[in-house]
Design a protein around this motif. Structure first.
Motif, PDB file in Angstrom:
ATOM      1  N   HIS A 157       0.851  -1.105   0.047  1.00  0.00           N
ATOM      2  CA  HIS A 157       0.122   0.008   0.036  1.00  0.00           C
ATOM      3  C   HIS A 157       0.690   1.213   0.126  1.00  0.00           C
ATOM      4  O   HIS A 157       0.455   2.430  -0.069  1.00  0.00           O
ATOM      5  N   GLN A 158       2.054   1.029   0.119  1.00  0.00           N
ATOM      6  CA  GLN A 158       3.262   2.259  -0.143  1.00  0.00           C
ATOM      7  C   GLN A 158       2.984   3.189   0.924  1.00  0.00           C
ATOM      8  O   GLN A 158       3.662   4.374   0.917  1.00  0.00           O
ATOM      9  N   GLY A 159       2.518   2.786   2.182  1.00  0.00           N
ATOM     10  CA  GLY A 159       2.671   3.611   3.361  1.00  0.00           C
ATOM     11  C   GLY A 159       3.258   2.969   4.519  1.00  0.00           C
ATOM     12  O   GLY A 159       3.868   1.919   4.498  1.00  0.00           O
ATOM     13  N   ASP A 160       2.996   3.722   5.782  1.00  0.00           N
ATOM     14  CA  ASP A 160       3.497   3.192   6.857  1.00  0.00           C
ATOM     15  C   ASP A 160       2.821   1.696   7.429  1.00  0.00           C
ATOM     16  O   ASP A 160       1.720   1.501   6.989  1.00  0.00           O
ATOM     17  N   LEU A 161       3.280   0.976   8.264  1.00  0.00           N
ATOM     18  CA  LEU A 161       2.922  -0.144   8.876  1.00  0.00           C
ATOM     19  C   LEU A 161       1.581   0.118   9.453  1.00  0.00           C
ATOM     20  O   LEU A 161       1.296   1.338  10.088  1.00  0.00           O
ATOM     21  N   LEU A 162       0.799  -0.722   9.528  1.00  0.00           N
ATOM     22  CA  LEU A 162      -0.551  -0.607   9.911  1.00  0.00           C
ATOM     23  C   LEU A 162      -0.406  -0.260  11.685  1.00  0.00           C
ATOM     24  O   LEU A 162       0.363  -1.104  12.208  1.00  0.00           O
ATOM     25  N   TYR A 163      -1.095   0.785  12.211  1.00  0.00           N
ATOM     26  CA  TYR A 163      -1.103   1.028  13.423  1.00  0.00           C
ATOM     27  C   TYR A 163       0.256   1.420  14.065  1.00  0.00           C
ATOM     28  O   TYR A 163       0.658   1.306  15.272  1.00  0.00           O
ATOM     29  N   SER A 164       0.956   2.122  13.140  1.00  0.00           N
ATOM     30  CA  SER A 164       2.402   2.318  13.491  1.00  0.00           C
ATOM     31  C   SER A 164       2.606   4.021  13.944  1.00  0.00           C
ATOM     32  O   SER A 164       3.618   4.558  13.976  1.00  0.00           O
ATOM     33  N   TRP A 165       1.563   4.649  13.763  1.00  0.00           N
ATOM     34  CA  TRP A 165       1.398   6.090  13.956  1.00  0.00           C
ATOM     35  C   TRP A 165       2.164   6.195  15.280  1.00  0.00           C
ATOM     36  O   TRP A 165       1.841   5.690  16.295  1.00  0.00           O
ATOM     37  N   PRO A 166       3.231   7.221  15.344  1.00  0.00           N
ATOM     38  CA  PRO A 166       3.989   7.455  16.704  1.00  0.00           C
ATOM     39  C   PRO A 166       3.511   7.714  17.653  1.00  0.00           C
ATOM     40  O   PRO A 166       3.875   7.541  18.898  1.00  0.00           O
ATOM     41  N   ARG A 167       2.595   8.911  17.567  1.00  0.00           N
ATOM     42  CA  ARG A 167       2.003   9.560  18.768  1.00  0.00           C
ATOM     43  C   ARG A 167       0.841   8.640  19.171  1.00  0.00           C
ATOM     44  O   ARG A 167      -0.049   8.094  18.390  1.00  0.00           O
TER      45      ARG A 167
END
Length: 499
Positions: free
Chosen positions: A373-383
């Motif tokens: 999907h060319q994005g960050d890992l699922l549920y890896s949002w840092p905040r």
């Protein structure tokens, strides 16, 4: 690098009139809207499920009782596809230390399993709400220490996703994953860590505008102190009265003497109080409205949902039912942009991509979707606030190009190319011979759940250099080697990338 054929439509090109292919049934506007918002997107399988249920209202009632929905064989088999998830937290830590399965790889597996459930489950509303609450009560999937308990945390969210918010808030707040992520395990007597108490108020319940003070944040931390985790050993959560800070507490009308060393019951009472607070009702109502209606829901809609939420005792299903019944929901078609992961899940479903159990070979579909999907890992949002749910966050040029590449890979069956079966391009033909303009309309009905537009037809004509009246057969280029280019016209369009 593939670019969107829709983006290359020349404005001076002639317009073409849509030639409908009515042999391919499509849902009503209300049915399509419901699948796009409350489900994981339109697909022929979901459409058939909806019609078998008796229409939109009956389907929604059925989806709100996921145990009554027969699960797909593939969704039921997924637990065996990712055996590492069954390891105890202690065993996961051992694998991390030995570098057999480091933390980041485990985080990827958690995400892959979750996305695969969304791709292949028949219980689409449940999967949608698991995603919603996982973002609201966010625990970073690869957070230091917390990752060892992330699988168990998912199970808690799944259990309560269509139940009551007060029950979910208690279970999630006191789960070892959250205690680790927000540092409550670091609290000691008379020096409670304030992070968990603050985020509970600011993000998970009443919100910043509720009027809480810094002293209330400190009291919130005092109330939660004592709940901790057996770090570097079993990783289990437990209550340690030696870590609990006693003394009077007062938070937004909740007060207690807090004189006992065992404050475990006090914390649960406090969480129930916050769950039922009017400000929490507005927080949840607004988040639901932003997710399922629009980026700027009206105060009237938020007020109505908040009222239902409170009167029902924080019942999630009743609040959702009120949202769907509201005129603002019905008028919001096409106003939300799909996230890259939502787009990938939706694309896999409409194209009928069939994954198989990972064989361990490089490039296996079930392993590679974390990068597809060319994005960050699922549920890896840092905040701890969870990822944004506003259109502007998902409409950048880089996101568009990433999704266009993903569409190209899936439409052509190019990558991932291991442990997966892509539908034969010629199987999309509804009959042996068909006019190109009717073929485009048929594909729109299959992929978008609605007929073509003149703009899409124009884009398709230009993308594959075929006249509207040209006859397409199984040997034609657009049914074989140029099929992916034609389909990407439809996948790269707003009709597919918005909901």
């Amino acid at each position: 690098m593939a670019t969107s054929p829709v983006a290359r439509v020349a404005l001076r090109a002639p317009s073409y009139q849509v030639n409908p292919y009515r042999g391919t049934a499509i849902p009503t506007r209300a049915e399509l809207h419901l699948m796009n918002r409350l489900g994981v997107g339109y697909s022929r399988a979901t459409f058939l499920q909806l019609r078998r249920a008796g229409g939109a209202e009956a389907w929604l009632r059925q989806q709100m009782r996921p145990g009554t929905v027969a699960e797909s064989d593939k969704a039921k088999a997924l637990a065996d596809w990712f055996p590492d998830l069954r390891d105890s937290p202690a065993r996961k830590w051992e694998k991390h230390i030995s570098k057999t399965r480091p933390a980041w790889e485990h985080a990827r597996i958690v995400g892959n399993h979750t996305m695969m459930r969304r791709m292949y489950s028949n219980r689409v509303l449940l999967e949608t709400m698991v995603d919603f609450w996982s973002n609201h009560l966010h625990v970073k999937v690869n957070a230091d220490l917390a990752w060892v308990q992330r699988t168990g945390y998912d199970a808690v969210i799944r259990k309560h996703a269509l139940g009551r918010f007060d029950d979910m808030l208690v279970a999630a707040t006191l789960h070892p994953a959250m205690l680790l992520f927000l540092d409550n395990w670091r609290s000691v007597k008379d020096a409670p860590n304030e992070n968990h108490g603050r985020e509970l108020l600011e993000l998970h319940t009443v919100g910043r505008t509720s009027g809480y003070t810094e002293e209330m944040v400190k009291d919130s931390a005092k109330i939660l102190s004592g709940y901790t985790v057996d770090v570097y050993a079993s990783w289990n959560g437990y209550y340690d009265s030696r870590k609990h800070t006693t003394g009077p507490v007062q938070v937004l009308g909740f007060s207690a003497a807090n004189g006992s060393a065992d404050g475990s019951a006090l914390a649960r009472d406090y969480l129930h109080y916050l769950a039922h607070h009017p400000a929490t009702a507005r927080t949840i109502a607004r988040k639901l409205a932003v997710r399922f209606v629009s980026d700027a829901p009206s105060d009237a809609l938020v007020d109505e949902l908040a009222g239902v939420f409170r009167r029902s005792g924080t019942d999630i299903k009743k609040t959702l039912a009120a949202l769907v019944a509201h005129r603002e929901f019905k008028a919001s078609r096409g106003r939300k942009v799909r996230t890259p992961i939502d787009d990938m899940v939706h694309t896999v479903r409409v194209l009928g991509v069939s994954a198989q159990k990972p064989s361990g070979r490089e490039g296996s579909f079930a392993d590679a979707i974390s990068w597809l999907h060319q994005g960050d890992l699922l549920y890896s949002w840092p905040r701890p606030d969870g990822p944004p749910d506003l259109n502007a966050s998902w409409a950048s040029a880089s996101r568009m190009l990433g999704s266009f590449r993903m569409h190209w890979h899936l439409a052509g069956g190019y990558w991932p190319d291991v442990d997966v079966t892509y539908r034969r391009t010629t199987s999309w033909l509804p009959q042996r011979r068909i006019r190109f303009d009717q073929y485009v309309d048929h594909l729109c009905r299959m992929i978008h759940g609605k007929g073509s537009t003149s703009l899409l037809l124009k884009a398709a004509v230009q993308a594959v250099d075929v006249r509207p009246g040209e006859i397409v057969t199984k040997d034609h280029a657009v049914a074989t080697w140029r099929f992916n280019r034609l389909v990407c016209v439809l996948l790269d369009s707003p009709e597919h990338m918005t909901r």
